[in-house]
Design an enzyme around this catalytic site. Structure first.
Site, PDB file in Angstrom:
ATOM      1  N   TYR A 166       0.794  -1.675   0.068  1.00 48.27           N
ATOM      2  CA  TYR A 166       0.136  -0.066  -0.193  1.00 48.27           C
ATOM      3  C   TYR A 166       0.974   1.325  -0.137  1.00 48.27           C
ATOM      4  O   TYR A 166       0.853   2.304  -0.761  1.00 48.27           O
ATOM      5  CB  TYR A 166      -0.709  -0.024   1.541  1.00 48.27           C
ATOM      6  CG  TYR A 166      -1.847   1.252   1.605  1.00 48.27           C
ATOM      7  CD1 TYR A 166      -2.951   0.981   0.364  1.00 48.27           C
ATOM      8  CD2 TYR A 166      -1.999   2.095   2.293  1.00 48.27           C
ATOM      9  CE1 TYR A 166      -4.028   1.905   1.123  1.00 48.27           C
ATOM     10  CE2 TYR A 166      -2.452   2.855   2.649  1.00 48.27           C
ATOM     11  CZ  TYR A 166      -4.177   3.094   1.435  1.00 48.27           C
ATOM     12  OH  TYR A 166      -4.738   4.390   2.351  1.00 48.27           O
ATOM     13  N   LYS A 170       1.387   4.083  -3.011  1.00 41.04           N
ATOM     14  CA  LYS A 170       0.699   5.597  -2.116  1.00 41.04           C
ATOM     15  C   LYS A 170       1.859   6.831  -2.613  1.00 41.04           C
ATOM     16  O   LYS A 170       1.541   7.995  -2.987  1.00 41.04           O
ATOM     17  CB  LYS A 170      -0.444   5.443  -0.933  1.00 41.04           C
ATOM     18  CG  LYS A 170      -0.915   5.182  -0.961  1.00 41.04           C
ATOM     19  CD  LYS A 170      -2.723   5.682  -2.106  1.00 41.04           C
ATOM     20  CE  LYS A 170      -3.986   5.468  -1.058  1.00 41.04           C
ATOM     21  NZ  LYS A 170      -4.080   5.637  -2.120  1.00 41.04           N
TER      22      LYS A 170
END
Length: 301
Positions: A166, A170
């Protein structure tokens, strides 16, 4: 000053079936925008799917007197993204705003994470931002107007245990934004990022209810709406949560020129305090500014 309005503007919001995306879509509609509510309708890890959630938000918008259509495409599916954009253009003839909000989680420590889980999360967050942006890019350029808001996270900016997939996605979004902001300037296409802290299905198991109550998604949405407006800056990372807002920046220290003669790892070690001195550090708008600094220092500046 006048209210921020979006009359005559068309917005696509991905991942808008609930949480942050739903709030963004509703608020844009309240302010006059025509909205495409995109949501695959899958579970938090990306499995399953169905368009019921997006249709429910469309009905909410219509109840407010607004205009909206539902779309159930996956943001990772080229054909689905193309269809979403075509349906929007067929319906309203323009696209002014894209909020890339869709996301999934497959959290595990890196030692326990399977590579397919890494690739899947990277695909949804990073390519799930790139693909819709690519699909609307020439439309916005030809209009000489566009506003894009992508969704980053403190996990990418600063790190978070168990979220290497993640976090990589991001922060990758920020790298994407930093080039697109330069390429879109001459055509009045602005792109910014929001790093939200909000109570959604992704965070509901991580915090106590009393804290989640202070972190309603609607406390983030005003910042996103501003980034969708005509007055929006470009290339900014807006952090938002609980009604608080701040600007995150990647900064570089002034550093020190060590020369070429006798340059060694020991020289770097012995000058580490000067290299990392925060005095005069700057946030650059384009990569070339870093090179300009190094040439300046080489010349004795």
């Amino acid at each position: 000053m006048s209210d921020i309005r979006f009359d005559g503007k068309v917005a696509i919001v991905t991942g808008a079936g609930g949480g942050l995306g739903r709030q963004h879509a509703l608020e844009l509609a309240r302010r006059g925008a025509k909205v495409v509510v995109n949501d695959l309708g899958g579970s938090m890890d990306g499995s399953g799917g169905g368009s019921e959630a997006s249709h429910a938000v469309v009905e909410e918008i219509k109840a407010l007197g607004g205009e909206a259509i539902a779309n159930g495409s996956s943001v990772t599916d080229d054909a689905g993204v193309a269809r979403m954009v075509k349906d929007t253009m067929d319906q309203w003839g323009r696209i002014d705003i894209l909020i890339a909000n869709a996301g999934v989680l497959r959290d595990k420590s890196f030692s326990k994470m399977d590579l397919p889980d890494f690739e899947f999360v990277l695909g949804v967050h990073l390519l799930g931002t790139v693909k819709p942006t690519k699909a609307v890019w020439e439309i916005m350029r030809e209009q000489n107007y566009g506003r894009i808001v992508c969704t980053t996270s403190s996990s990418g900016l600063y790190g978070n245990f168990g979220q290497s997939n993640y976090g990589a996605a991001k922060l990758g979004i920020i790298g994407f934004m930093n080039t697109i902001k330069l390429e879109g300037q001459k055509n009045n296409v602005h792109i910014n990022a929001v790093s939200p802290v909000a109570a959604t299905r992704m965070t509901e198991g991580l915090m106590p209810p009393a804290v989640l109550e202070k972190l309603k998604p609607e406390y983030v949405t005003p910042g996103v709406v501003y980034l969708c407006s005509e007055e929006a800056p470009t290339g900014c990372i807006l952090t938002a949560g609980a009604g608080a807002f701040a600007l995150a920046r990647i900064v570089e220290t002034e550093g020190v020129y060590l020369g070429e003669d006798g340059l060694s790892a020991e020289e770097v070690r012995d000058n580490w305090a000067k290299i990392t001195d925060e005095t005069g550090q700057k946030a650059y708008f384009a990569g070339g500014e870093q090179g300009q600094k190094f040439f300046r220092k080489m010349s004795g500046g």
